[in-house]
Scaffold this active site. Structure first.
Site, PDB file in Angstrom:
ATOM      1  N   LYS A 221      39.771  31.207  65.887  1.00  0.00           N
ATOM      2  CA  LYS A 221      39.903  30.049  65.034  1.00  0.00           C
ATOM      3  C   LYS A 221      41.167  29.342  64.952  1.00  0.00           C
ATOM      4  CE  LYS A 221      35.720  31.207  62.276  1.00  0.00           C
ATOM      5  NZ  LYS A 221      35.177  32.734  62.488  1.00  0.00           N
TER       6      LYS A 221
ATOM      7  N   SER B  13      36.483  31.602  57.163  1.00  0.00           N
ATOM      8  CA  SER B  13      36.253  31.952  58.606  1.00  0.00           C
ATOM      9  C   SER B  13      34.912  31.502  58.760  1.00  0.00           C
ATOM     10  CB  SER B  13      36.664  33.359  58.707  1.00  0.00           C
ATOM     11  OG  SER B  13      36.775  33.626  60.126  1.00  0.00           O
TER      12      SER B  13
ATOM     13  N   SER C 162      37.709  36.415  64.761  1.00  0.00           N
ATOM     14  CA  SER C 162      37.792  35.110  64.264  1.00  0.00           C
ATOM     15  C   SER C 162      39.311  34.715  64.549  1.00  0.00           C
ATOM     16  CB  SER C 162      37.677  35.088  62.806  1.00  0.00           C
ATOM     17  OG  SER C 162      36.138  35.114  62.680  1.00  0.00           O
TER      18      SER C 162
END
Length: 382
Positions: free
Chosen positions: A49, A106, A46
């Protein structure tokens, strides 16, 4: 360049970093303070991101989207597994709320919903991610999705993560308003009614490390445990990237180790008294002089305990310049020295475009000077 970036990857062999890949950089100068297998390609989970948030913030800054826009969740976005906030098909949330879901919890489903909102589809959004990566010099990065779920070919490096993290926190420092939220509730608005959902930050450094400012964690089976940790102490801002740690505790321990090391050796010099620049004479231009300016402030990162009072400045400018010249064109530099060593420079550029004088301009100038002379003589006689 603000100053010549440092590279101290071998400066301290006593640092114990358990993760296989790591890097520590200073934000303002981009100086590398530590690195370990920083160019080894790995799954980022993640931490992907960071790029997703960068494109969202860019879209807001350019007016393509607004924080109070309503984002409608598609069937596809709602189907994302992994970390999520359980958005339902047809549900709407503001861009502001979606950013919170991404930065704090997230949320994979929120990422895809925002990708579709910005670009129409996740595929087009991912193309933009890869274009941005190329623009930032992220030479070892290839994105396959916008949320970091494990996928063949979805990979980056610690160095590349530091580059996109630097871009995000430099251009959009208000991302900290999202990345530093510890806990917050959002409200799901669906056909079944309204319900509260609690967000808790996946980045434990937000509560556990006093200098933390963000930024993003990530973990999957392939990636193991990763983090891009940003922090600020006094005037120094650092970015520590950890990839492939064996567990969550180790990634945060490694990040804190790097940040502590960086804060222990770094001091930032900012020149708040740059010499005043007077207009420069222009040869063969429509105007006799041109306004000039510094392209940016000067900042230099010191890790040696140097005496800032001994820094000297040398203005490197011609007496006159030749027309034409474009706005922003570099015509000189302000150079900085510590002893005999040049530590950096600032470009000096044209404040406005200057045009080359035509025959008509020359005739006009001559007539103006002649008329001015006659008026002066007349005034003397009177």
């Amino acid at each position: 360049m603000f100053s010549f970036p440092l590279r101290l990857s071998a400066a301290n062999e006593n640092l114990t970093i358990s993760a296989p890949s790591a890097i520590l950089i200073e934000k303002t100068t981009g100086s590398i303070l530590y690195e370990k297998e920083a160019d080894t390609r790995r799954a980022p989970a993640s931490v992907t991101k960071v790029m997703t948030m960068l494109l969202i913030m860019e879209g807001i800054a350019e007016g393509k989207i607004h924080k109070d826009d309503q984002v409608t969740v598609s069937e596809y976005a709602a189907s994302m597994g992994g970390s999520q906030v359980f958005l339902e098909p047809g549900e709407t949330q503001t861009v502001d709320t979606m950013l919170k879901c991404i930065a704090v919890a997230s949320a994979n489903d929120a990422c895809v919903a925002m990708a579709e909102h910005l670009c129409g589809s996740e595929e087009v959004f991912v193309e933009k991610m890869n274009e941005k990566a190329k623009e930032l010099g992220m030479t070892n990065t290839h994105f396959v999705n916008c949320n970091g779920l494990d996928a063949e070919g979805h990979e980056t490096t610690a160095r590349d993560i530091s580059l996109m993290s630097k871009e995000l926190i430099t251009k959009y420092p208000d991302i900290q308003d999202y990345s530093m939220i510890w806990m917050e509730n959002i409200t799901h608005h669906t056909r079944k009614g309204d319900s509260e959902f609690g967000l808790t930050n996946t980045n434990k450094l937000v509560r556990q490390y006093e200098y933390a400012t963000g930024l993003k964690t990530g973990s999957t089976g392939n990636a193991k445990f990763c983090v891009s940790a940003t922090a600020k102490k006094d005037d120094v801002e650092l970015i520590a990237v950890i990839m492939g740690a064996e567990n969550s505790k180790d990634r945060f321990k490694d990040a804190v180790t790097l940040l502590g090391y960086g804060f222990g050796i770094c001091r930032l010099y900012r020149d708040d008294k740059m010499p005043e620049l007077k207009p420069i004479e222009v040869k063969n231009g429509t105007e006799e002089t041109a306004e000039i300016q510094y392209a940016y402030p000067f900042t230099w990162l010191d890790t040696t305990g140097a005496k800032f009072g001994e820094i000297e400045k040398k203005l490197n400018l011609p007496q006159k310049i030749q027309a034409p010249g474009k706005k922003g064109e570099t015509i000189g530099t302000l150079d900085y020295y510590l002893g005999k060593e040049k530590i950096g420079s600032v470009e000096i550029c044209l404040k406005e475009t200057i045009e080359k004088a035509s025959l008509k301009d020359w005739i006009h100038k001559m007539l103006s000077r002649y008329c001015h002379g006659v008026i002066e003589i007349s005034g003397y006689i009177v």
